[in-house]
Design a protein around this motif. Structure first.
Motif, short mmCIF file in Angstrom:
data_model
loop_
_atom_site.label_atom_id
_atom_site.label_comp_id
_atom_site.label_asym_id
_atom_site.label_seq_id
_atom_site.Cartn_x
_atom_site.Cartn_y
_atom_site.Cartn_z
N VAL A 1 27.49 38.52 41.83
CA VAL A 1 26.65 38.68 43.28
C VAL A 1 26.48 40.11 43.40
O VAL A 1 27.14 41.04 43.36
N PHE A 2 24.91 40.26 43.69
CA PHE A 2 24.44 41.60 44.16
C PHE A 2 24.27 41.58 45.75
O PHE A 2 23.55 40.69 46.23
N GLY A 3 25.07 42.31 46.31
CA GLY A 3 24.99 41.95 47.63
C GLY A 3 25.02 43.18 48.39
O GLY A 3 25.59 44.30 47.77
N GLY A 4 24.58 43.27 49.73
CA GLY A 4 24.56 44.41 50.63
C GLY A 4 25.85 44.87 51.10
O GLY A 4 26.90 43.87 50.93
N ASN A 5 26.35 46.05 51.44
CA ASN A 5 27.65 46.30 52.14
C ASN A 5 28.11 45.36 53.13
O ASN A 5 27.04 45.05 53.91
N ARG A 6 29.14 44.70 53.25
CA ARG A 6 29.79 43.77 54.43
C ARG A 6 28.81 42.51 54.13
O ARG A 6 28.47 41.80 55.31
N SER A 7 28.30 42.37 53.22
CA SER A 7 27.63 40.87 52.93
C SER A 7 28.58 39.70 52.77
O SER A 7 28.08 38.46 52.79
N GLY A 8 29.82 40.14 52.31
CA GLY A 8 30.65 38.97 51.92
C GLY A 8 30.98 38.92 50.47
O GLY A 8 31.70 38.06 49.98
N LYS A 9 30.23 39.84 49.63
CA LYS A 9 30.45 39.74 48.14
C LYS A 9 31.91 39.81 47.80
O LYS A 9 32.41 39.03 46.77
N SER A 10 32.45 41.11 48.08
CA SER A 10 33.94 41.09 47.54
C SER A 10 34.92 39.92 48.03
O SER A 10 35.87 39.64 47.33
N GLU A 11 34.57 39.40 49.07
CA GLU A 11 35.44 38.39 49.56
C GLU A 11 35.53 37.01 48.61
O GLU A 11 36.44 36.62 48.48
N CYS A 12 34.28 36.66 48.27
CA CYS A 12 34.30 35.52 47.31
C CYS A 12 34.79 35.79 46.03
O CYS A 12 35.46 35.07 45.36
N GLY A 13 34.90 37.27 45.56
CA GLY A 13 35.33 37.56 44.30
C GLY A 13 37.02 37.56 44.42
O GLY A 13 37.61 37.07 43.31
N ALA A 14 37.60 37.93 45.40
CA ALA A 14 39.05 37.83 45.68
C ALA A 14 39.48 36.39 46.00
O ALA A 14 40.29 36.00 45.20
N VAL A 15 38.55 35.59 46.52
CA VAL A 15 39.19 34.43 46.78
C VAL A 15 38.94 33.43 45.38
O VAL A 15 39.88 32.50 44.99
N GLU A 16 38.04 33.93 44.33
CA GLU A 16 37.78 33.26 43.13
C GLU A 16 39.18 33.48 42.20
O GLU A 16 39.46 32.72 41.40
N VAL A 17 39.51 34.62 42.36
CA VAL A 17 40.64 35.28 41.85
C VAL A 17 41.76 34.49 42.01
O VAL A 17 42.67 33.92 41.04
N VAL A 18 42.44 33.95 43.15
CA VAL A 18 43.12 33.31 43.73
C VAL A 18 43.19 31.77 43.30
O VAL A 18 43.94 31.31 42.89
#
Length: 479
Positions: free
Chosen positions: A50-67
């Motif tokens: 995911v290539f995302g701007g700052n605060r676009s929600g990109k890291s959120e989906c990475g963490a959820v995928e890990v969980v």
């Protein structure tokens, strides 16, 4: 009785507290849904970014995928019952603590955590220290392990392990990325990354965004501020006004930028790239060819609907082949499409005017050779670079912001070139990987000016003529 009531109240309070803190259960549920986060989770490819701007929600989906993977509760994939092992990779230990680690802890229910081993700090307060790894009990009663790594540890610290997944939170150095690919090899594991492309045209641009190796397992998505339903529109407007165009492209839209800028920033894969469909025979228009022998020969099939919109419906793109081979492939693709032929029974195509030249080593031109192999090529094309670029831009986005050029997703080389065409010195594009773009220009420059693209101010006489024509047409229809 009062004791029973108090006990029930305490139970209900605890249930409410747990529900309020169950962020995974609330993730993308309710009235606000981040559609691109869901697209990331639904994608079944093994190398997703995911290539995302700052605060676009990109890291959120990475963490959820890990969980999802660690707990064995992924809603869109087959879960591994025996438990999994994976890494979360950050740029530094401090970034790990402040971003990726914090988000993973947010979505991990405390009841499923069996053990937390710290690199520094206390296990009873993991959010304030540096975690080495977390042991999680999954939905099948087995144990999974989430390890935390940082790129500043160096490539040697990434050797040896056998993993089911690796999440890169922001862009890693290439040697660490390649080492992690080796870690997931034997388990056929997944690599996924979430990043804001602030470093320019790095290895990620070539390997992932352009997918230069044409890997069927590589997938990417752009997330912008507009995609995140939880951001304040007022704050977005404020930040948009304060950033330069290049900063805005990277920090808001997650786009790669180079010093000279993109030639076609109007190109948007989400708008211009479409699923193939059977075009009506009446839409078939022309084939356009940029010839090459050692270099790639590029050919595309173009169709036009009744509103003047252009569709690129098929592609032939191959290097180190002679004209006999290319002509056979072009005829084969044309036959599959049911493509029209001229009154002489031959396929017709546009071609670069350079194809009329003969060399000392050849007695016949490329135009002659194509003719001998059943394709009549027209070399009378307009090759003016800047007029052609302006025309392509107008088809990508007109004065009202509407698209008039659509490309079938199987035309991968044209799509790749549109994404990788950059301005160089002296206000000229960098002459590299532009074979498909050249013949796109040749084709679009042969088309008449479509006044629908521009808002035309009409005088009263013209408007009266249009009314009269409409009345005449209406009266004919009545009879």
């Amino acid at each position: 009785m009062s004791q029973i009531i108090e006990k029930i109240a305490r139970i209900e309070a605890e249930q409410a507290r747990r529900k309020a803190s169950d962020f995974l259960n609330k993730y993308n549920r309710g009235s606000k849904v981040h559609q691109k986060q869901l697209a990331f989770h639904k994608c079944l490819k093994r190398n997703r970014w995911v290539f995302g701007g700052n605060r676009s929600g990109k890291s959120e989906c990475g963490a959820v995928e890990v969980v999802y993977m660690a707990r064995g509760i992924h809603p869109y994939r087959e879960n591994r019952k025996e438990g999994v092992s994976g890494w979360v990779v950050s740029l530094s230990r401090q970034v790990q603590r402040d971003v990726a680690q914090e988000k993973v802890l947010r979505y991990l229910a405390p009841g499923c955590i069996e053990q937390i081993v710290m690199s520094s700090g206390r296990a009873d307060s993991p959010e304030s220290g540096i975690i080495d790894f977390i042991v999680v009990r999954n939905a099948f009663g087995k144990l999974s392990k989430i390890g935390f790594k940082s790129c500043d540890q160096g490539r040697e610290k990434f050797q040896g392990a056998s993993l089911d997944f690796v999440w890169f939170d922001e862009e890693p150095p290439f040697d660490i990325y390649r080492e992690c690919q080796m870690r997931v090899l034997d388990k056929e594991g997944d690599i996924f990354g979430t990043m804001t492309p602030l470093k320019g045209l790095t290895w990620v641009y070539d390997e992932i965004y352009l997918n230069s190796s044409a890997s069927p397992e590589v997938w990417h998505e752009h997330m912008t501020w507009d995609d995140n339903p939880y951001l304040s529109k007022k704050e977005v407007a404020f930040l948009t006004a304060s950033l330069s165009p290049d900063e805005l492209a990277a920090r808001k839209e997650g786009k790669f930028t180079a010093l000279g800028g993109m030639v076609y920033p109007e190109f948007d894969e989400n708008v211009h790239v479409i699923e193939p469909f059977n075009i009506p025979p009446e839409w078939q228009d022309n084939i356009s060819i940029d010839p090459g022998l050692n270099n790639p020969l590029s050919a595309h099939w173009y169709a036009v609907d009744f509103d003047g919109n252009v569709y690129v419906v098929a592609e032939h793109f191959e290097a180190k082949r002679d004209v006999i081979y290319h002509a056979a492939r072009i005829k084969e693709i044309s036959s599959r499409l049911g493509w029209h032929v001229g009154s002489n029974g031959m396929l017709q195509a546009l071609i670069d005017s350079a194809a009329t030249q003969r060399t000392l080593a050849a007695s016949k031109s490329v135009v002659d050779l194509f003719y001998e192999n059943g394709i009549l090529t027209n070399p009378r094309v307009n090759k003016d670079m800047f007029s052609g670029i302006s025309t392509v831009k107008r088809y990508l986005k007109d004065g009202e912001g509407k698209a008039h050029l659509y490309i079938f997703k199987n035309c991968t080389n044209l799509i790749r070139e549109l994404k990788s065409y950059w301005w160089g010195e002296q206000d000229a594009p960098i002459k590299r990987d532009d074979h498909a773009l050249d013949e796109l220009r040749y084709y679009l420059m042969t088309r008449p000016q479509n006044n629908r693209f521009e808002k035309e101010q009409k005088n009263e006489i013209a408007l009266d003529k249009e009314k009269l024509i409409r009345k005449l047409r209406t009266s004919k229809l009545r009879f």
